[in-house]
Design a protein around this motif. Structure first.
Motif, PDB file in Angstrom:
ATOM      1  N   ASN A  50      29.500  30.482  40.913  1.00 29.26           N
ATOM      2  CA  ASN A  50      30.353  29.813  41.893  1.00 29.26           C
ATOM      3  C   ASN A  50      29.551  28.711  42.588  1.00 29.26           C
ATOM      4  N   ASP A  51      30.159  28.065  43.548  1.00 30.19           N
ATOM      5  CA  ASP A  51      29.527  26.921  44.217  1.00 30.19           C
ATOM      6  C   ASP A  51      28.243  27.288  44.950  1.00 30.19           C
ATOM      7  N   ARG A  52      28.097  28.556  45.299  1.00 31.16           N
ATOM      8  CA  ARG A  52      26.899  29.003  46.009  1.00 31.16           C
ATOM      9  C   ARG A  52      25.812  29.492  45.050  1.00 31.16           C
ATOM     10  N   GLY A  53      26.059  29.358  43.740  1.00 26.32           N
ATOM     11  CA  GLY A  53      25.092  29.804  42.750  1.00 26.32           C
ATOM     12  C   GLY A  53      25.150  31.296  42.482  1.00 26.32           C
ATOM     13  N   LYS A  54      26.168  31.963  42.998  1.00 31.36           N
ATOM     14  CA  LYS A  54      26.335  33.412  42.821  1.00 31.36           C
ATOM     15  C   LYS A  54      27.417  33.664  41.775  1.00 31.36           C
ATOM     16  N   PHE A  55      27.508  34.925  41.378  1.00 33.90           N
ATOM     17  CA  PHE A  55      28.515  35.329  40.403  1.00 33.90           C
ATOM     18  C   PHE A  55      29.547  36.220  41.068  1.00 33.90           C
ATOM     19  N   ASP A  56      30.807  35.998  40.723  1.00 31.06           N
ATOM     20  CA  ASP A  56      31.857  36.890  41.193  1.00 31.06           C
ATOM     21  C   ASP A  56      31.883  38.156  40.345  1.00 31.06           C
ATOM     22  N   LEU A  57      31.362  38.063  39.136  1.00 31.48           N
ATOM     23  CA  LEU A  57      31.275  39.204  38.228  1.00 31.48           C
ATOM     24  C   LEU A  57      30.056  40.032  38.622  1.00 31.48           C
ATOM     25  N   THR A  58      30.252  41.323  38.804  1.00 30.26           N
ATOM     26  CA  THR A  58      29.148  42.175  39.228  1.00 30.26           C
ATOM     27  C   THR A  58      28.410  42.742  38.022  1.00 30.26           C
ATOM     28  N   THR A  59      27.189  43.174  38.248  1.00 27.42           N
ATOM     29  CA  THR A  59      26.418  43.792  37.170  1.00 27.42           C
ATOM     30  C   THR A  59      27.093  45.073  36.695  1.00 27.42           C
ATOM     31  N   THR A  60      27.770  45.778  37.584  1.00 29.12           N
ATOM     32  CA  THR A  60      28.494  46.989  37.195  1.00 29.12           C
ATOM     33  C   THR A  60      29.600  46.661  36.207  1.00 29.12           C
ATOM     34  N   GLN A  61      30.320  45.574  36.445  1.00 27.38           N
ATOM     35  CA  GLN A  61      31.393  45.182  35.530  1.00 27.38           C
ATOM     36  C   GLN A  61      30.824  44.818  34.155  1.00 27.38           C
ATOM     37  N   ILE A  62      29.690  44.125  34.144  1.00 31.48           N
ATOM     38  CA  ILE A  62      29.045  43.776  32.874  1.00 31.48           C
ATOM     39  C   ILE A  62      28.553  45.038  32.178  1.00 31.48           C
ATOM     40  N   ARG A  63      27.944  45.945  32.937  1.00 32.56           N
ATOM     41  CA  ARG A  63      27.451  47.201  32.362  1.00 32.56           C
ATOM     42  C   ARG A  63      28.575  48.020  31.745  1.00 32.56           C
ATOM     43  N   ASN A  64      29.726  48.050  32.384  1.00 38.33           N
ATOM     44  CA  ASN A  64      30.871  48.790  31.844  1.00 38.33           C
ATOM     45  C   ASN A  64      31.303  48.235  30.492  1.00 38.33           C
ATOM     46  N   ILE A  65      31.309  46.917  30.367  1.00 39.29           N
ATOM     47  CA  ILE A  65      31.669  46.290  29.095  1.00 39.29           C
ATOM     48  C   ILE A  65      30.604  46.605  28.039  1.00 39.29           C
ATOM     49  N   LEU A  66      29.334  46.484  28.417  1.00 38.42           N
ATOM     50  CA  LEU A  66      28.252  46.775  27.472  1.00 38.42           C
ATOM     51  C   LEU A  66      28.230  48.240  27.060  1.00 38.42           C
ATOM     52  N   ALA A  67      28.583  49.135  27.962  1.00 34.85           N
ATOM     53  CA  ALA A  67      28.599  50.565  27.640  1.00 34.85           C
ATOM     54  C   ALA A  67      29.633  50.860  26.561  1.00 34.85           C
ATOM     55  N   MET A  68      30.782  50.188  26.642  1.00 36.32           N
ATOM     56  CA  MET A  68      31.811  50.375  25.620  1.00 36.32           C
ATOM     57  C   MET A  68      31.294  49.929  24.254  1.00 36.32           C
ATOM     58  N   ARG A 105      43.165  43.245  35.728  1.00 38.49           N
ATOM     59  CA  ARG A 105      42.934  43.842  37.043  1.00 38.49           C
ATOM     60  C   ARG A 105      41.916  43.066  37.867  1.00 38.49           C
ATOM     61  N   MET A 106      40.973  42.393  37.198  1.00 33.57           N
ATOM     62  CA  MET A 106      39.878  41.728  37.910  1.00 33.57           C
ATOM     63  C   MET A 106      39.722  40.297  37.416  1.00 33.57           C
ATOM     64  N   ASP A 107      39.915  39.351  38.307  1.00 34.03           N
ATOM     65  CA  ASP A 107      39.844  37.939  37.938  1.00 34.03           C
ATOM     66  C   ASP A 107      38.456  37.549  37.426  1.00 34.03           C
ATOM     67  N   ALA A 108      37.400  38.140  37.996  1.00 38.19           N
ATOM     68  CA  ALA A 108      36.043  37.803  37.561  1.00 38.19           C
ATOM     69  C   ALA A 108      35.832  38.205  36.105  1.00 38.19           C
ATOM     70  N   VAL A 109      36.362  39.352  35.726  1.00 36.21           N
ATOM     71  CA  VAL A 109      36.254  39.806  34.334  1.00 36.21           C
ATOM     72  C   VAL A 109      37.090  38.901  33.438  1.00 36.21           C
ATOM     73  N   LYS A 110      38.253  38.489  33.916  1.00 39.79           N
ATOM     74  CA  LYS A 110      39.105  37.586  33.148  1.00 39.79           C
ATOM     75  C   LYS A 110      38.370  36.277  32.860  1.00 39.79           C
ATOM     76  N   GLN A 111      37.738  35.716  33.872  1.00 37.35           N
ATOM     77  CA  GLN A 111      36.983  34.477  33.688  1.00 37.35           C
ATOM     78  C   GLN A 111      35.840  34.672  32.692  1.00 37.35           C
ATOM     79  N   PHE A 112      35.149  35.808  32.791  1.00 38.60           N
ATOM     80  CA  PHE A 112      34.052  36.140  31.887  1.00 38.60           C
ATOM     81  C   PHE A 112      34.549  36.197  30.445  1.00 38.60           C
ATOM     82  N   ILE A 113      35.650  36.878  30.220  1.00 31.60           N
ATOM     83  CA  ILE A 113      36.205  37.043  28.872  1.00 31.60           C
ATOM     84  C   ILE A 113      36.717  35.716  28.326  1.00 31.60           C
ATOM     85  N   GLU A 114      37.369  34.930  29.180  1.00 29.24           N
ATOM     86  CA  GLU A 114      37.898  33.645  28.728  1.00 29.24           C
ATOM     87  C   GLU A 114      36.788  32.639  28.466  1.00 29.24           C
TER      88      GLU A 114
END
Length: 142
Positions: A50-68, A105-114
């Motif tokens: 984002n504009d502040r150099g941070k991510f709206d996607l959390t490491t937990t959300q990424i970990r959940n995808i990687l775990a699958m 359910r989560m816009d940050a995940v949607k952006q990540f996937i898109e």
């Protein structure tokens, strides 16, 4: 009435922030290969900041995808087949369903996937073991 104005301003500000994040230039789709997957992942991550150099996607959300994906990766690595077994192909289809559900359910995940073209890359795998392994490496790079 003053409280209503305050709430409208907050809502408009939140909408502008979301729209600002979505207005980033879209990365052009390109099939993954051994030479480009790291660079592609880097572009995706930079685009998701984002504009502040941070991510709206959390490491937990990424970990959940990687775990699958991790369980499937382990099964494929120990497999002696040149192609993906039918049960793995079926589980990849289920992974797509889970990703779409989570994105809804989560816009940050949607952006990540898109932005990462995750669903398109999953579709490209088909029954090809090498493409699956490359996809796993791409996801780890993300």
């Amino acid at each position: 009435m003053g409280n209503s104005t305050y709430n409208n301003q907050r809502r408009n500000s939140a909408t502008q922030q979301r729209n600002g994040a979505q207005a980033r230039p879209k990365i052009v789709y390109e099939s993954l290969n051994d030479a480009n997957y790291v660079d592609r992942a880097e572009k995706v991550i930079k685009n998701l900041q984002n504009d502040r150099g941070k991510f709206d996607l959390t490491t937990t959300q990424i970990r959940n995808i990687l775990a699958m994906l991790s369980q499937l990766y382990n099964e494929v690595i120990i497999s002696n087949h040149n192609d993906l077994p039918a049960n793995i192909v079926s589980q990849l289809q289920y992974l797509k369903v889970r990703l779409v559900y989570t994105a809804g359910r989560m816009d940050a995940v949607k952006q990540f996937i898109e932005q990462g073209y995750i669903l398109e890359h999953l579709k490209e795998i088909g029954k090809n073991k090498e493409k699956f392994l490359l996809f796993c490496h791409y996801m780890e790079a993300l």
